[in-house]
Scaffold this motif. Structure first.
Motif, PDB file in Angstrom:
ATOM      1  N   LYS A  22     -22.281   7.047  -2.488  1.00  0.00           N
ATOM      2  CA  LYS A  22     -21.354   5.950  -1.279  1.00  0.00           C
ATOM      3  C   LYS A  22     -20.882   5.875  -2.727  1.00  0.00           C
ATOM      4  N   LEU A  23     -20.131   6.041  -3.445  1.00  0.00           N
ATOM      5  CA  LEU A  23     -19.120   6.095  -3.903  1.00  0.00           C
ATOM      6  C   LEU A  23     -17.808   6.598  -3.451  1.00  0.00           C
ATOM      7  N   GLU A  24     -17.724   7.740  -3.802  1.00  0.00           N
ATOM      8  CA  GLU A  24     -17.428   9.069  -3.178  1.00  0.00           C
ATOM      9  C   GLU A  24     -16.139   8.258  -2.182  1.00  0.00           C
ATOM     10  N   ASN A  25     -17.836   8.465  -0.767  1.00  0.00           N
ATOM     11  CA  ASN A  25     -17.277   7.665   0.729  1.00  0.00           C
ATOM     12  C   ASN A  25     -16.172   6.426   0.445  1.00  0.00           C
ATOM     13  N   LEU A  26     -17.254   5.478  -0.122  1.00  0.00           N
ATOM     14  CA  LEU A  26     -15.702   4.294  -0.334  1.00  0.00           C
ATOM     15  C   LEU A  26     -14.830   4.406  -0.871  1.00  0.00           C
ATOM     16  N   PHE A  27     -14.330   4.899  -1.913  1.00  0.00           N
ATOM     17  CA  PHE A  27     -13.156   6.232  -2.283  1.00  0.00           C
ATOM     18  C   PHE A  27     -12.372   6.237  -1.056  1.00  0.00           C
ATOM     19  N   SER A  28     -12.989   7.059  -0.421  1.00  0.00           N
ATOM     20  CA  SER A  28     -12.208   8.060   1.004  1.00  0.00           C
ATOM     21  C   SER A  28     -11.915   7.161   2.408  1.00  0.00           C
ATOM     22  N   LYS A  29     -12.913   5.839   2.324  1.00  0.00           N
ATOM     23  CA  LYS A  29     -12.307   5.572   3.506  1.00  0.00           C
ATOM     24  C   LYS A  29     -11.569   4.349   2.832  1.00  0.00           C
ATOM     25  N   LYS A  30     -11.239   3.623   1.423  1.00  0.00           N
ATOM     26  CA  LYS A  30     -10.320   3.184   0.737  1.00  0.00           C
ATOM     27  C   LYS A  30      -8.183   4.006   1.228  1.00  0.00           C
ATOM     28  N   LEU A  31      -9.339   5.262   0.946  1.00  0.00           N
ATOM     29  CA  LEU A  31      -7.847   6.251   0.972  1.00  0.00           C
ATOM     30  C   LEU A  31      -7.374   6.495   2.525  1.00  0.00           C
ATOM     31  N   TRP A  32      -8.229   6.584   3.203  1.00  0.00           N
ATOM     32  CA  TRP A  32      -8.243   6.042   5.230  1.00  0.00           C
ATOM     33  C   TRP A  32      -7.455   5.339   5.623  1.00  0.00           C
ATOM     34  N   ASN A  33      -8.011   4.123   5.261  1.00  0.00           N
ATOM     35  CA  ASN A  33      -7.829   2.818   5.939  1.00  0.00           C
ATOM     36  C   ASN A  33      -5.796   2.690   5.364  1.00  0.00           C
ATOM     37  N   GLY A  35      -3.531   4.593   5.185  1.00  0.00           N
ATOM     38  CA  GLY A  35      -3.056   4.668   6.312  1.00  0.00           C
ATOM     39  C   GLY A  35      -2.885   6.462   6.287  1.00  0.00           C
ATOM     40  N   LEU A  36      -3.934   7.255   4.809  1.00  0.00           N
ATOM     41  CA  LEU A  36      -4.144   8.667   4.362  1.00  0.00           C
ATOM     42  C   LEU A  36      -4.577   9.649   5.013  1.00  0.00           C
ATOM     43  N   ARG A  37      -4.747  10.759   5.755  1.00  0.00           N
ATOM     44  CA  ARG A  37      -4.754  11.776   6.533  1.00  0.00           C
ATOM     45  C   ARG A  37      -5.876  12.834   6.209  1.00  0.00           C
ATOM     46  N   PHE A  38      -6.915  13.366   5.918  1.00  0.00           N
ATOM     47  CA  PHE A  38      -7.297  13.892   4.747  1.00  0.00           C
ATOM     48  C   PHE A  38      -8.735  14.263   5.392  1.00  0.00           C
ATOM     49  N   ARG A  39      -9.491  15.733   5.222  1.00  0.00           N
ATOM     50  CA  ARG A  39     -10.819  16.187   5.295  1.00  0.00           C
ATOM     51  C   ARG A  39     -11.693  15.925   4.181  1.00  0.00           C
ATOM     52  N   LYS A  40     -12.743  15.651   4.360  1.00  0.00           N
ATOM     53  CA  LYS A  40     -13.050  15.868   3.179  1.00  0.00           C
ATOM     54  C   LYS A  40     -13.954  17.015   3.089  1.00  0.00           C
ATOM     55  N   ASN A  41     -14.756  17.079   1.781  1.00  0.00           N
ATOM     56  CA  ASN A  41     -16.150  18.127   1.389  1.00  0.00           C
ATOM     57  C   ASN A  41     -15.814  19.352   2.324  1.00  0.00           C
ATOM     58  N   GLU A 126      -4.738   3.575  -5.106  1.00  0.00           N
ATOM     59  CA  GLU A 126      -2.984   2.773  -5.094  1.00  0.00           C
ATOM     60  C   GLU A 126      -2.966   4.903  -6.012  1.00  0.00           C
ATOM     61  N   ARG A 127      -3.656   4.820  -7.358  1.00  0.00           N
ATOM     62  CA  ARG A 127      -2.454   5.718  -8.192  1.00  0.00           C
ATOM     63  C   ARG A 127      -2.897   7.712  -7.102  1.00  0.00           C
ATOM     64  N   THR A 128      -3.715   7.000  -6.774  1.00  0.00           N
ATOM     65  CA  THR A 128      -3.928   8.342  -5.654  1.00  0.00           C
ATOM     66  C   THR A 128      -3.132   8.145  -4.742  1.00  0.00           C
ATOM     67  N   VAL A 129      -2.997   7.602  -4.216  1.00  0.00           N
ATOM     68  CA  VAL A 129      -2.051   7.386  -2.654  1.00  0.00           C
ATOM     69  C   VAL A 129      -0.894   8.038  -3.199  1.00  0.00           C
ATOM     70  N   GLU A 130      -0.154   7.114  -4.503  1.00  0.00           N
ATOM     71  CA  GLU A 130       0.673   7.462  -5.420  1.00  0.00           C
ATOM     72  C   GLU A 130       0.975   9.066  -5.854  1.00  0.00           C
ATOM     73  N   PHE A 131       0.577   9.718  -6.203  1.00  0.00           N
ATOM     74  CA  PHE A 131      -0.307  11.159  -6.466  1.00  0.00           C
ATOM     75  C   PHE A 131       0.467  11.762  -5.213  1.00  0.00           C
TER      76      PHE A 131
END
Length: 148
Positions: A22-33, A35-41, A126-131
């Motif tokens: 659930k934590l991974e999903n929460l994190f990836s949803k925040k990243l997606w929201n 504006g980042l676009r990516f693939r999971k797993n 935020e740190r991941t988006v900056e990275f």
């Protein structure tokens, strides 16, 4: 309690489990929201990164404090300690192998501990988006001197 499956059957059964936390999903949803676009797993990439942006050669792993042996939060189980010591040590070794693989291939790699996300979700995002943005902007071709 004795297992009703052979060691090989149990290994095959456990290997087929493709759960996401659930934590991974929460994190990836925040990243997606954000504006980042990516693939999971992405299974075709070594180590099955939790998040991958292949265009920019970026992989991100969200490491569980228990399974990856967090130096701050890992609690060694009281029973079957020899098994768990080997298991966690192998997981750590595998993490190093995967890291070295991507670094040798020129990929950008980020590992995030579970506790970092739990304690500061917004900051982790935020740190991941900056990275990611630093890499995307660095890889972007320059337009200096181009006439319009």
């Amino acid at each position: 309690m004795a297992d009703i499956m052979t060691k090989e059957q149990r290994s095959k059964t456990m290997g087929a489990i493709r759960a996401q936390s659930k934590l991974e999903n929460l994190f990836s949803k925040k990243l997606w929201n954000s504006g980042l676009r990516f693939r999971k797993n992405v299974r075709k990439l070594k180590g099955t990164p939790d998040i991958a942006i292949q265009k920019y050669k970026i992989v991100i792993f969200v490491d569980s404090c228990f399974w990856h042996g967090c130096p701050v939060h890992f609690k060694r189980p009281k029973s079957n300690q020899e098994f768990w010591d080997k298991k966690i040590a192998r997981n750590r070794d595998r993490d190093k192998e995967v890291d070295n693989y991507y670094l040798e291939k020129g990929w950008h790699l980020k590992r995030i501990w579970e506790h970092e996300i739990r304690s500061d979700l917004e900051g982790s995002v935020e740190r991941t988006v900056e990275f990611i943005n630093e890499i995307k902007n660095f890889d972007r071709p320059s337009v200096i001197g181009k006439s319009l």
